[in-house]
Scaffold this motif. Structure first.
Motif, PDB file in Angstrom:
ATOM      1  N   TRP A 140       0.828  -1.204   0.000  1.00 33.58           N
ATOM      2  CA  TRP A 140       0.000   0.000   0.000  1.00 33.58           C
ATOM      3  C   TRP A 140       0.867   1.260   0.000  1.00 33.58           C
ATOM      4  N   LEU A 141       1.917   1.274   0.857  1.00 33.45           N
ATOM      5  CA  LEU A 141       2.785   2.452   0.937  1.00 33.45           C
ATOM      6  C   LEU A 141       3.542   2.667  -0.371  1.00 33.45           C
ATOM      7  N   LEU A 142       4.058   1.566  -0.948  1.00 35.18           N
ATOM      8  CA  LEU A 142       4.807   1.685  -2.201  1.00 35.18           C
ATOM      9  C   LEU A 142       3.924   2.232  -3.318  1.00 35.18           C
ATOM     10  N   ALA A 143       2.726   1.663  -3.430  1.00 32.66           N
ATOM     11  CA  ALA A 143       1.830   2.094  -4.494  1.00 32.66           C
ATOM     12  C   ALA A 143       1.450   3.563  -4.292  1.00 32.66           C
ATOM     13  N   ARG A 144       1.242   3.937  -3.021  1.00 36.63           N
ATOM     14  CA  ARG A 144       0.859   5.310  -2.705  1.00 36.63           C
ATOM     15  C   ARG A 144       1.972   6.285  -3.112  1.00 36.63           C
ATOM     16  N   GLN A 145       3.216   5.915  -2.758  1.00 38.88           N
ATOM     17  CA  GLN A 145       4.344   6.784  -3.105  1.00 38.88           C
ATOM     18  C   GLN A 145       4.557   6.841  -4.605  1.00 38.88           C
ATOM     19  N   ALA A 146       4.462   5.670  -5.245  1.00 39.89           N
ATOM     20  CA  ALA A 146       4.720   5.617  -6.687  1.00 39.89           C
ATOM     21  C   ALA A 146       3.688   6.438  -7.448  1.00 39.89           C
TER      22      ALA A 146
END
Lengths: 260, 388
Positions: free
Chosen positions: B367-373
């Motif tokens: 979730w965090l990776l997708a949010r940042q990306a």
């Protein structure tokens, strides 16, 4: 000789972990006490995060030394303390995930994870150290005495966390930490709680028999000098960390980039 | 499921997850270090912003790598004390070197790099990311010293109390270690290259305002992945030759039957072939600045290709480790004999605890990776870091 040098190194890293790691774990335990609203809790987390990576590696190093230099002791301690070590690592992960996520999103679940994880880690250490202090190294210790010592250790983590908070915070959170820990200076208080934890590790370590548990001499003769050779570099990294982040975490006015 | 199977499954899930996180961090650290070097030396603003954007993805992924790695370290002691008891003089010692010589420094300087951006001068901050990158390589090397020994035990002789180290140089230059090291390094760069290209393609496809930023990033990804694929093919081919020489039973598993090791090998080769041919197209298209921002069908393909390196990495890993069975140390100690003498209930307890914690961990990370990306590069510094 090499075995003694390895034992000194093991004691050094274990002590380093409880003194340094104990500080930010204790502060994590008291996150809801030190920070009463979202902005104050942000500052408490901001006081912890530059240090937690540099502090927890002392435990990784301790475990690595145990596996590499004292496999016999490791084979005795780990299966005996199995459920406590599982709880310790699980609490550690929950806490760290909370801290990492908190650097990006302000969600109450992060604060709950940091607080609950820190208590779990402190509780696991309290129980492990209480067992070692009463001379039980091959199973999970029980009884009223062990429970009492464990509670004292958990309390010590919390007080040490407050002493760390006194070095790192300003304003209301700082006042709260000072109100509980007495009138001595901030640095003096930290030195006292650090010394108490160090004494605790040394006392627990003294009860563990190391003889006959070390790795083969051919291995130690290579491993131990290599580790002493890199020790200055490891310590330099720690000193730089404490120097770079020596300033207290101050409040940020609303509307500044720090507020989101 | 019996205790041995459960303990093996737990280790496979932990080590497999750890390996995938490491695959990306090792490659992405290199890319970020080079980007920051260009930003620092050339005082290039766009490279500075790239360093921050890709650096943030790197850090989130790295955090997961640390946490899965911790569980692995403790799991060795908890579930597999037979291995440390028998081969501790070699395997335990190299893991001790990994924690102290590599990981300790890596983690300390990573903290300085993340939270010290505004506190360190720019050269010191640049030095921090290079120290982190180089110690990450050192870390991979020491772990592969332990793993290479398990594949091909050299430099040790049986003693009354397990194996004794007899030739440290042979352990440190074990061909099974060195070839795997270069192969993993190449695979890590492929993984990072495909991630850079895929995430950039997503932004270009969505026509987000950062055309220049993601056009350049896409090109970097393509030109990192293409040569890295050649390196991974060369090192992989040499490893297959080596396996035929030193692990005949693994070679048999590879060349016949329908075991998991063979399935892993074939899946790896398929994923590799797909990436390899796709890369020729990528290089050709990335030569044109206009095509990079306009070829929408290609963008979709690049996004879809993000999982390919992961599939190749994990199936190659399955081939290497499952092909070693039933041995934990090839020819010397069976996996069953390496299992700790603990109750089945204890193993079940740790399995349920860690699998549960990991499921949450991977979900939060994704979730965090997708949010940042998705969010794209930030014009200002990251939120919490200003407070520190």
């Amino acid at each position: 000789m090499t075995e003694t040098l390895a034992a000194v190194l093991l004691g050094f890293f274990a002590t380093g972990y409880l003194v340094l790691g104990g500080a930010d774990i204790g502060a994590g335990m008291l996150l809801p006490f030190l920070g009463r609203d979202e902005r104050e809790r942000r500052r408490v987390v901001a006081a912890i995060v530059p240090f937690f990576l540099a502090h927890e590696v002392w435990l990784v190093a301790t475990a690595g030394l145990l596996i590499g230099a004292f496999p016999g002791l490791e084979a005795r301690l780990f299966p005996g303390l199995f459920p406590l070590i599982v709880a310790l690592v699980a609490g550690w992960i929950v806490r760290d995930v909370g801290l990492w996520a908190r650097t990006q999103v302000a969600h109450v679940a992060c604060d709950v994870a940091v607080t609950a994880g820190s208590w779990t880690v402190a509780g696991a250490w309290g129980w492990i150290l209480a067992g070692l202090l009463t001379g039980v190294t091959d199973s999970v210790a029980g009884g009223a005495g062990v429970a009492l010592i464990a509670a004292v250790v958990v309390g010590l983590f919390a007080v040490h966390g407050l002493a760390f908070a006194r070095l790192r915070l300003t304003g209301r959170p700082l006042e709260r930490a000072r109100a509980v820990t007495g009138g001595a200076g901030d640095r003096a208080t930290f030195a006292v709680t650090a010394a108490m934890l160090a004494v605790l590790v040394v006392a627990a370590g003294a009860r563990i028999g190391l003889s006959g548990s070390a790795a083969d001499d051919a291995t130690l003769r290579l491993l131990v000098p290599a580790l002493y050779a890199v020790l200055p570099l490891l310590l330099a990294g720690q000193v730089v960390t404490w120097r770079v982040f020596r300033h207290r975490v101050a409040a940020v006015a609303p509307g500044q980039p720090g507020e989101s | 499921m019996d205790v041995l199977e459960l303990a093996r499954l737990q280790f496979a899930l932990t080590a497999g997850a750890h390996f995938l996180f490491v695959a990306l961090t090792l490659g992405l650290a290199t890319v970020v270090a080079v980007l920051q070097t260009r930003a620092t030396v050339g005082r290039s603003e766009i490279h500075g912003r790239m360093t921050r954007f890709w650096g943030r993805l790197y850090v989130t992924n790295y955090a997961m790598g640390i946490l899965t790695g911790l569980v692995m370290e403790f799991q060795l002691g908890l579930n597999w004390s037979g291995l440390t008891h028998f081969a501790g003089n070699v395997v335990g010692a190299s893991l001790a070197m990994e924690t102290l010589v590599a990981f300790f420094v890596e983690s300390t300087f990573l903290g300085l790099w993340i939270f010290g951006r505004d506190k360190l001068n720019r050269w010191a901050h640049l030095a921090a990311i290079w120290i982190v990158t180089l110690t990450a390589y050192a870390s991979a090397y020491w772990v592969l010293v332990a793993n290479g020994f398990m594949q091909h035990p050299v430099g040790a002789a049986p003693g009354p109390d397990g194996l004794r180290l007899t030739d440290a140089a042979a352990v440190l230059t074990n061909p099974s270690t060195l070839q795997a090291f270069w192969h993993v390094l190449a695979g890590a760069l492929v993984t990072a290259g495909f991630l850079l290209a895929g995430v950039s393609a997503w932004h270009l496809l969505r026509r987000t305002p950062e055309q220049e930023f993601f056009g350049r990033s896409l090109r970097i990804g393509v030109f990192v992945a293409a040569p890295a694929l050649f390196l991974s093919a060369a090192t992989g081919g040499r490893q297959l030759q080596l396996i035929e020489e030193i692990q005949p039973h693994k070679w048999e598993a590879f060349s016949g039957g329908a075991g998991l090791a063979r399935v892993g090998a074939l899946l790896m080769l398929t994923a590799f072939a797909a990436m390899f041919f796709f890369s020729f197209l990528n290089v050709a298209l990335a030569l044109s600045r206009r095509v990079i921002v306009t070829a929408r069908l290609w963008h979709v393909a690049l996004i879809a290709a993000i999982p390919l390196p992961y599939i190749a990495m994990i199936s190659g890993w399955v081939f290497r480790e499952v092909g070693r069975q039933p041995w934990v140390v090839d020819g010397l100690l069976t996996t069953r004999d390496a299992l700790s003498d603990v109750s089945p209930a204890a193993i079940r307890f740790s399995f349920v605890t860690f699998v549960g914690v990991f499921a949450v961990l991977i979900a939060v990370n994704g979730w965090l990776l997708a949010r940042q990306a998705r969010r794209g590069p930030d014009p200002v510094a990251a939120p919490l870091e200003v407070l520190v």
